[in-house]
Write an enzyme that holds these catalytic residues in place. Structure first.
Site, PDB file in Angstrom:
ATOM      1  CG  HIS A 116      -0.191  -0.263   2.505  1.00 67.87           C
ATOM      2  ND1 HIS A 116      -0.014  -1.374   2.888  1.00 67.87           N
ATOM      3  CD2 HIS A 116       0.096   0.697   3.509  1.00 67.87           C
ATOM      4  CE1 HIS A 116       0.679  -1.441   4.189  1.00 67.87           C
ATOM      5  NE2 HIS A 116       0.607  -0.287   4.559  1.00 67.87           N
TER       6      HIS A 116
ATOM      7  CG  HIS B 272       1.052   5.229   4.076  1.00 67.68           C
ATOM      8  ND1 HIS B 272       0.365   5.159   5.123  1.00 67.68           N
ATOM      9  CD2 HIS B 272       1.820   4.344   4.080  1.00 67.68           C
ATOM     10  CE1 HIS B 272       0.545   3.988   5.644  1.00 67.68           C
ATOM     11  NE2 HIS B 272       1.434   3.243   5.249  1.00 67.68           N
TER      12      HIS B 272
HETATM   13  P1  5GP Z   1       1.674   0.384   7.297  1.00 66.03           P
HETATM   14  O1  5GP Z   1       1.981   0.708   8.742  1.00 66.03           O
HETATM   15  O2  5GP Z   1       1.670  -1.011   7.127  1.00 66.03           O
HETATM   16  O3  5GP Z   1       2.411   1.221   6.414  1.00 66.03           O
HETATM   17  O4  5GP Z   1       0.235   0.998   7.132  1.00 66.03           O
HETATM   18  C1  5GP Z   1      -1.038   0.560   7.280  1.00 66.03           C
HETATM   19  C2  5GP Z   1      -2.039   1.421   7.517  1.00 66.03           C
HETATM   20  O5  5GP Z   1      -3.327   0.868   7.560  1.00 66.03           O
HETATM   21  C3  5GP Z   1      -2.042   2.167   8.872  1.00 66.03           C
HETATM   22  O6  5GP Z   1      -1.623   3.580   8.339  1.00 66.03           O
HETATM   23  C4  5GP Z   1      -3.338   2.051   9.226  1.00 66.03           C
HETATM   24  O7  5GP Z   1      -3.802   3.002  10.063  1.00 66.03           O
HETATM   25  C5  5GP Z   1      -4.070   1.465   8.374  1.00 66.03           C
HETATM   26  N1  5GP Z   1      -5.295   0.746   8.652  1.00 66.03           N
HETATM   27  C6  5GP Z   1      -5.161  -0.387   9.501  1.00 66.03           C
HETATM   28  N2  5GP Z   1      -6.446  -1.040   9.578  1.00 66.03           N
HETATM   29  C7  5GP Z   1      -7.061  -0.223   8.835  1.00 66.03           C
HETATM   30  C8  5GP Z   1      -8.735  -0.396   8.471  1.00 66.03           C
HETATM   31  O8  5GP Z   1      -9.474  -1.055   8.916  1.00 66.03           O
HETATM   32  N3  5GP Z   1      -8.990   0.773   7.682  1.00 66.03           N
HETATM   33  C9  5GP Z   1      -8.514   1.541   7.161  1.00 66.03           C
HETATM   34  N4  5GP Z   1      -9.265   2.527   6.452  1.00 66.03           N
HETATM   35  N5  5GP Z   1      -7.203   1.801   7.669  1.00 66.03           N
HETATM   36  C10 5GP Z   1      -6.491   0.808   8.168  1.00 66.03           C
END
Ligand code: 5GP
Length: 191
Positions: free
Chosen positions: A177, A179
Site C-alpha cells: 500500500h 500512503h
Molecule cells: P503500514 O503501517 O503497514 O505502512 O500502514 C498500514 C495502515 O493501514 C496504517 O496507517 C493503518 O492506520 C491503516 N489501517 C489499518 N487497519 C485499517 C482499517 O481497518 N481501515 C483503514 N481505513 N485503514 C486501516
C-alpha cells in the site's frame, strides 16, 4: 525550544533540583514562596513536555512491537484487513477506484489528507521488497493513482507518498500500500 529539548532540559533540571533540594538550605519545608512559585510556573510546562515526550517514545515502541508481530505473518498468504476492505466486508471511505486499484482514507490519519492506495490483486506483493519485474505495470499504476488521489484531494502542489516495506520500516499490513499524505507542511527527515 522544542519539546525534546525542553524535556531534556526539564529532566536535568528536575534531577538537579532533587539533588540540590537534598543538599541546600531550601529543603522542601524551608523553601521560600518565590522558589515554589518559580517551580510551579516554570517546571510545570517542562514536566508536561517531558511526560509528552515519554508517551511519544512509548507510542513509537508500541508501533514497532505491532510491526514486528505483523511481520511474523508475512507471506503466510493469509488474507489481510485490506482484502475485507476490497470486498467491502469492512466499510471504508473510498476516494478513488478503478479496475486495478482502490484508494481509501486511512483509519488513523497522520495528516489532514491520508489516503491508502492498494492493488486490488495482491499477487505476491505483500511488501515492496517482494516486487518482481512482472509487477512493473501495477507499481506504475499505483503511483499514477496516487497522483490522481492528490489531485482529487486538492494537494497536488505538495504531497508525500510513503511505502513502508518490512518490519524495520514499521509495515503493519502485508498487502502493498502507498500512503498519500498532505494538507500540512511535511518535515524531513522522516522518523
Ligand atoms: P503500514 O503501517 O503497514 O505502512 O500502514 C498500514 C495502515 O493501514 C496504517 O496507517 C493503518 O492506520 C491503516 N489501517 C489499518 N487497519 C485499517 C482499517 O481497518 N481501515 C483503514 N481505513 N485503514 C486501516
Amino acid at each position: 525550544m522544542t519539546c525534546q529539548y525542553m524535556a531534556a532540559f526539564g529532566s536535568s533540571l528536575l534531577r538537579n533540583s532533587i539533588t540540590l533540594g537534598a543538599l541546600s538550605p531550601f529543603s522542601p519545608l524551608k523553601r521560600p514562596n518565590s522558589i515554589r512559585l518559580f517551580q510551579s510556573s516554570f517546571l510545570f510546562p517542562v514536566r508536561q513536555c517531558a511526560r509528552r515526550a515519554m508517551s511519544r517514545v512509548r507510542a513509537t515502541h508500541d508501533e514497532e512491537a505491532a510491526a514486528r508481530a505483523s511481520a511474523t505473518e508475512v507471506d503466510s498468504g493469509a488474507p489481510t484487513i485490506f482484502d475485507k476492505i476490497i470486498s467491502k466486508e469492512i466499510p471504508s471511505t473510498i476516494v478513488y477506484e478503478d479496475e486495478k486499484v482502490l484508494a481509501f482514507r486511512d483509519i488513523n490519519p497522520q495528516a489532514p489528507v491520508h489516503v491508502l492506495v492498494i492493488p486490488k490483486l495482491r499477487d505476491g506483493l505483500t511488501e515492496l521488497g517482494k516486487a518482481e519485474p512482472c509487477h512493473e505495470d501495477i507499481l506504475g499504476h499505483l503511483l499514477h493513482a496516487s497522483k490522481i488521489v492528490a489531485e482529487k484531494e486538492g494537494i497536488v502542489d505538495g504531497f508525500r507518498v510513503v511505502i513502508n516495506s518490512g518490519a524495520s520500516a514499521c509495515q503493519s499490513v502485508y498487502h502493498l500500500h502507498l500512503h498519500v499524505l498532505g494538507g500540512r507542511q511535511m518535515k524531513w527527515p522522516p522518523g
